[in-house]
Design a protein around this motif. Structure first.
Motif, PDB file in Angstrom:
ATOM      1  N   PRO A  43       0.818  -1.204   0.000  1.00  0.00           N
ATOM      2  CA  PRO A  43       0.000   0.000   0.000  1.00  0.00           C
ATOM      3  C   PRO A  43       0.863   1.270   0.000  1.00  0.00           C
ATOM      4  CG  PRO A  43      -0.773  -1.570   1.654  1.00  0.00           C
ATOM      5  CD  PRO A  43       0.545  -2.076   1.165  1.00  0.00           C
ATOM      6  N   LEU A  91      -7.532   1.637  -0.221  1.00  0.00           N
ATOM      7  CA  LEU A  91      -7.736   1.274   1.178  1.00  0.00           C
ATOM      8  C   LEU A  91      -7.912   2.519   2.021  1.00  0.00           C
ATOM      9  CD1 LEU A  91      -4.835  -1.320   1.504  1.00  0.00           C
ATOM     10  CD2 LEU A  91      -7.257  -1.855   1.420  1.00  0.00           C
ATOM     11  N   THR A 107      -2.610   1.896  16.832  1.00  0.00           N
ATOM     12  CA  THR A 107      -2.881   0.932  15.788  1.00  0.00           C
ATOM     13  C   THR A 107      -3.675   1.573  14.670  1.00  0.00           C
ATOM     14  OG1 THR A 107      -2.851  -0.882  17.370  1.00  0.00           O
ATOM     15  CG2 THR A 107      -3.970  -1.278  15.276  1.00  0.00           C
ATOM     16  N   ILE A 108      -3.304   1.270  13.445  1.00  0.00           N
ATOM     17  CA  ILE A 108      -4.043   1.723  12.276  1.00  0.00           C
ATOM     18  C   ILE A 108      -4.917   0.578  11.810  1.00  0.00           C
ATOM     19  CG2 ILE A 108      -3.837   2.511   9.896  1.00  0.00           C
ATOM     20  CD1 ILE A 108      -1.201   3.833  10.660  1.00  0.00           C
ATOM     21  N   PHE A 110      -7.594  -0.969   9.044  1.00  0.00           N
ATOM     22  CA  PHE A 110      -7.895  -0.852   7.621  1.00  0.00           C
ATOM     23  C   PHE A 110      -9.296  -1.336   7.293  1.00  0.00           C
ATOM     24  CE2 PHE A 110      -3.983   0.365   5.470  1.00  0.00           C
ATOM     25  CZ  PHE A 110      -3.054   0.208   6.484  1.00  0.00           C
ATOM     26  N   GLY A 111      -9.867  -0.722   6.277  1.00  0.00           N
ATOM     27  CA  GLY A 111     -11.098  -1.215   5.701  1.00  0.00           C
ATOM     28  C   GLY A 111     -10.808  -2.354   4.739  1.00  0.00           C
ATOM     29  N   GLU A 112     -11.868  -2.900   4.150  1.00  0.00           N
ATOM     30  CA  GLU A 112     -11.699  -4.030   3.233  1.00  0.00           C
ATOM     31  C   GLU A 112     -11.215  -3.586   1.859  1.00  0.00           C
ATOM     32  OE1 GLU A 112     -14.648  -7.542   4.416  1.00  0.00           O
ATOM     33  OE2 GLU A 112     -15.714  -5.687   3.956  1.00  0.00           O
ATOM     34  N   GLY A 113     -11.307  -2.315   1.586  1.00  0.00           N
ATOM     35  CA  GLY A 113     -10.812  -1.796   0.317  1.00  0.00           C
ATOM     36  C   GLY A 113     -11.888  -1.691  -0.752  1.00  0.00           C
TER      37      GLY A 113
ATOM     38  N   TYR B  36       2.323  -6.253   9.296  1.00  0.00           N
ATOM     39  CA  TYR B  36       0.899  -6.407   9.011  1.00  0.00           C
ATOM     40  C   TYR B  36       0.713  -7.704   8.251  1.00  0.00           C
ATOM     41  CZ  TYR B  36      -0.470  -1.688  10.408  1.00  0.00           C
ATOM     42  OH  TYR B  36      -0.750  -0.565  11.130  1.00  0.00           O
ATOM     43  N   GLN B  38      -2.246 -10.078   5.906  1.00  0.00           N
ATOM     44  CA  GLN B  38      -3.524 -10.126   5.190  1.00  0.00           C
ATOM     45  C   GLN B  38      -3.803 -11.563   4.800  1.00  0.00           C
ATOM     46  OE1 GLN B  38      -3.863  -7.604   1.700  1.00  0.00           O
ATOM     47  NE2 GLN B  38      -6.041  -7.379   2.085  1.00  0.00           N
ATOM     48  N   ARG B  43      -9.236  -8.298   5.534  1.00  0.00           N
ATOM     49  CA  ARG B  43      -8.588  -6.997   5.469  1.00  0.00           C
ATOM     50  C   ARG B  43      -7.205  -7.036   6.101  1.00  0.00           C
ATOM     51  NH1 ARG B  43     -12.778  -3.253   8.310  1.00  0.00           N
ATOM     52  NH2 ARG B  43     -14.220  -4.718   7.341  1.00  0.00           N
ATOM     53  N   LEU B  44      -6.417  -6.059   5.730  1.00  0.00           N
ATOM     54  CA  LEU B  44      -5.079  -5.913   6.282  1.00  0.00           C
ATOM     55  C   LEU B  44      -5.183  -5.625   7.782  1.00  0.00           C
ATOM     56  CD1 LEU B  44      -2.153  -5.741   5.154  1.00  0.00           C
ATOM     57  CD2 LEU B  44      -2.502  -3.296   4.900  1.00  0.00           C
ATOM     58  N   LEU B  46      -2.945  -5.467  11.737  1.00  0.00           N
ATOM     59  CA  LEU B  46      -1.666  -5.421  12.440  1.00  0.00           C
ATOM     60  C   LEU B  46      -1.367  -6.775  13.084  1.00  0.00           C
ATOM     61  CD1 LEU B  46       0.699  -3.677  13.544  1.00  0.00           C
ATOM     62  CD2 LEU B  46      -0.741  -3.231  15.537  1.00  0.00           C
ATOM     63  N   TYR B  86       3.268  -7.916   5.326  1.00  0.00           N
ATOM     64  CA  TYR B  86       3.872  -6.638   4.971  1.00  0.00           C
ATOM     65  C   TYR B  86       4.633  -6.078   6.167  1.00  0.00           C
ATOM     66  CZ  TYR B  86       0.670  -6.448   0.980  1.00  0.00           C
ATOM     67  OH  TYR B  86      -0.018  -6.722  -0.172  1.00  0.00           O
TER      68      TYR B  86
END
Lengths: 119, 106
Positions: A43, A91, A107-108, A110-113, B36, B38, B43-44, B46, B86
């Motif tokens: 990404p 994303l 923590t970040i 993420f959505g499913e995209g 990370y 997947q 979804r991605l 942590l 990742y």
């Protein structure tokens, strides 16, 4: 807690058309990110918002991409006009970090995209 | 400039074998490093971060500032570990490597 929501999940458009993606971050998250992930690559950050202000948009192709985060919650990413090389997964992610912490450790999520194919 | 390098596109191992996913980084400041993962159709998310010094799902990663590396290790691979991994570096932004596909064969 509910995760990061994105729509649409899939979109196919012709080159030179426009497209918009929507993102709803996790409630209470101050920071919102849009990433572009091209097949076979990791990404790449397009834009980062802190509340409704832009923190980093250095890799956003501003001649065709735009993004906004009105009211500091939801965000939209628009591409106009689209090119073939814009085919990617877009994303959206969010984190709680309100920018005051020097060392985030947040923590970040993420959505499913949103999968975009430009033909 | 921030850069993350994952030299292997694909790592294939047998169940029960040790796993090491390589990650090297370039950054002039004090980095935060993450892994990370997947899984298929998910979804991605942590997996772990260097500041926590934790073991998640049997995986560990140690930050080696001298070698600028943050390799991910697990002593005994399981089939459910098969996924895309990742490595990511947070300097002034979160930058990802290109990813490594881990395939664990039975």
């Amino acid at each position: 807690e509910a995760g990061v929501a994105q729509s649409p999940r899939y979109k196919i458009i012709e080159k030179r058309q426009s497209v918009a993606f929507w993102c709803n971050p996790i409630s209470g998250h101050a920071t919102l990110y849009w990433y572009q992930q091209i097949l076979g690559q990791g990404p790449k950050l397009l834009i980062q918002f802190q509340n409704n202000g832009v923190v980093d948009d250095s890799q956003l192709p501003k001649d065709r991409f735009s993004a906004e985060r009105l009211k500091g919650v939801d965000s939209t990413l628009k591409i106009q006009p689209a090119k073939l090389e814009d085919s990617a997964v877009y994303l959206c992610a969010s984190s709680r970090n309100d920018g005051r912490q020097k060392f985030s450790g947040n923590t970040i999520y993420f959505g499913e995209g949103s999968w975009l194919t430009v033909v | 400039a921030q850069r993350v390098t994952q030299p292997e596109k694909l790592l294939s191992v047998f169940k029960g074998a040790p796993v090491e996913l390589k990650c090297n980084y370039s950054y002039s400041g004090s980095p935060e490093l993450f892994w990370y993962v997947q899984y298929s159709r998910q979804r991605l998310q942590l997996l772990l971060r260097h500041i926590s010094r934790e073991s998640i799902k049997g995986f560990t990663a140690d930050l080696n500032k001298g070698e600028t590396s943050f390799h991910l290790k697990k002593p005994f691979a399981q089939e459910e570990d098969s996924a895309m991994y990742y490595c990511a570096l947070k300097g002034n932004k979160l930058v990802f490597g290109a990813g490594t596909i881990l395939r664990v064969k039975s």
